[in-house]
Design an enzyme around this catalytic site. Structure first.
Site, PDB file in Angstrom:
ATOM      1  N   LYS A   1      -4.150  -3.646 -14.694  1.00  0.00           N
ATOM      2  CA  LYS A   1      -3.782  -4.841 -14.118  1.00  0.00           C
ATOM      3  C   LYS A   1      -4.522  -4.948 -12.773  1.00  0.00           C
ATOM      4  CE  LYS A   1       0.262  -7.329 -12.458  1.00  0.00           C
ATOM      5  NZ  LYS A   1       1.511  -7.853 -12.497  1.00  0.00           N
TER       6      LYS A   1
ATOM      7  N   GLU B   1      -2.591  -0.242 -12.049  1.00  0.00           N
ATOM      8  CA  GLU B   1      -2.695  -1.488 -11.376  1.00  0.00           C
ATOM      9  C   GLU B   1      -3.222  -1.127  -9.800  1.00  0.00           C
ATOM     10  OE1 GLU B   1      -0.394  -5.389  -9.275  1.00  0.00           O
ATOM     11  OE2 GLU B   1       0.589  -3.757 -10.283  1.00  0.00           O
TER      12      GLU B   1
END
Length: 294
Positions: A212, A175
């Site tokens: 993400k 992420e």
């Protein structure tokens, strides 16, 4: 990592619920839920209260595997129980795949980005995660402005630790968040894609990861990532957008699914009756699900 779980994550319609607020973000999450800092006297009480909130969400009849594919947990949540079962086992019994947040927060900004702090206990944490039947992990870093060196270091660190997680038999969600208010965000998104593709192309055929990412400014900017053979799924964080705005932006990016926190929880309140709570949660889940399958 079991093959049937991998297939579920790769192919099932739905989204991933982010229930992984850590020490720094927990007071705000509780405040949004209607619990002020004056309502608890210690960190222990604070974490007990947020576990009660998360347990209420996970145990809700609205929180079902036909729309929620996975849920990201905080370490203390992983080691806590819901109705006598460890949280991951409770989720698995509902057909929802459990993930664990493994990062320890962010370093100070350098070169327009914040790298992750060193995860000193990662080996032990991954061992515990396997014991607790966790499917995968998640770790967040942050990009604040366009700086090629900072962005490159950010992506390098994500993949370096991601490979260690793969070796432990878990599915890493990388992420590298891009701040939604960053100047030149479209340009940052493009460089994140470029640097990520370089690393993906170097992975072995049997190595797969998840990503993400902040919802891109340019529609379909993540198409190459979504279609890459080494990517199981690309999920989007809400990044501070309201549920309505996040869903609207997400729906314009086919193949990108949600992994929302604030946008999932924003209408929930500790004072709601179970009926009111379950209804508010169902409405949020339905809207996020629809945006994720568009």
């Amino acid at each position: 990592m079991k093959n049937d779980q991998l297939e579920k994550m790769k192919n099932s319609p739905g989204f991933i619920a982010a229930l992984d607020q850590s020490g720094g973000s927990t007071p705000k999450a509780l405040r949004n839920y209607g619990i002020e800092e004056s309502d608890y006297d210690s960190e222990e009480e604070m974490f007990d209260l947020v576990h009660q909130m998360r347990s209420r969400i996970i145990a809700s009849p609205s929180f079902t595997s036909d729309k929620v594919i996975g849920a990201i947990l905080f370490e203390r949540t992983m080691n806590s129980k819901i109705d006598g079962k460890y949280s991951a086992d409770y989720l698995l019994d509902k057909g929802i795949l459990p993930f664990l947040k493994v990062d320890k927060g962010l370093e100070d900004e350098k070169n327009g980005a914040q790298l992750m702090k060193e995860i000193t206990d990662l080996d032990q944490l991954l061992e515990t995660a396997n014991e607790r039947n966790i499917f995968g992990t998640k770790m967040r870093s942050n990009i604040l402005s366009y700086n090629e060196e900072g962005i490159r270091e950010n992506i390098d660190q994500q993949f370096e630790i991601g490979k260690q997680i793969l070796e432990a038999g878990l599915m890493p969600i990388l992420e590298p968040e891009v701040n939604i208010h960053a100047e030149e965000k479209e340009k940052i998104d493009a460089l994140v894609v470029e640097e990520t593709l370089k690393h993906l192309d170097k992975l072995d055929e049997d190595q797969s990861i998840m990503l993400k990412l902040t919802i891109p400014t340019e529609e379909n900017a993540y198409e190459e990532l979504i279609n890459h053979p080494q990517v199981v799924r690309v999920v989007a964080l809400s990044g501070g957008y309201s549920t309505e705005e996040a869903n609207e932006k997400l729906a314009k990016n086919p193949g990108l699914i949600a992994s929302f926190s604030r946008a999932l929880l924003q209408d929930l309140n500790v004072e709601q009756t179970d009926e009111e709570f379950n209804q508010a949660l169902a409405e949020a889940i339905d809207s996020i699900y629809e945006a994720s399958i568009t």
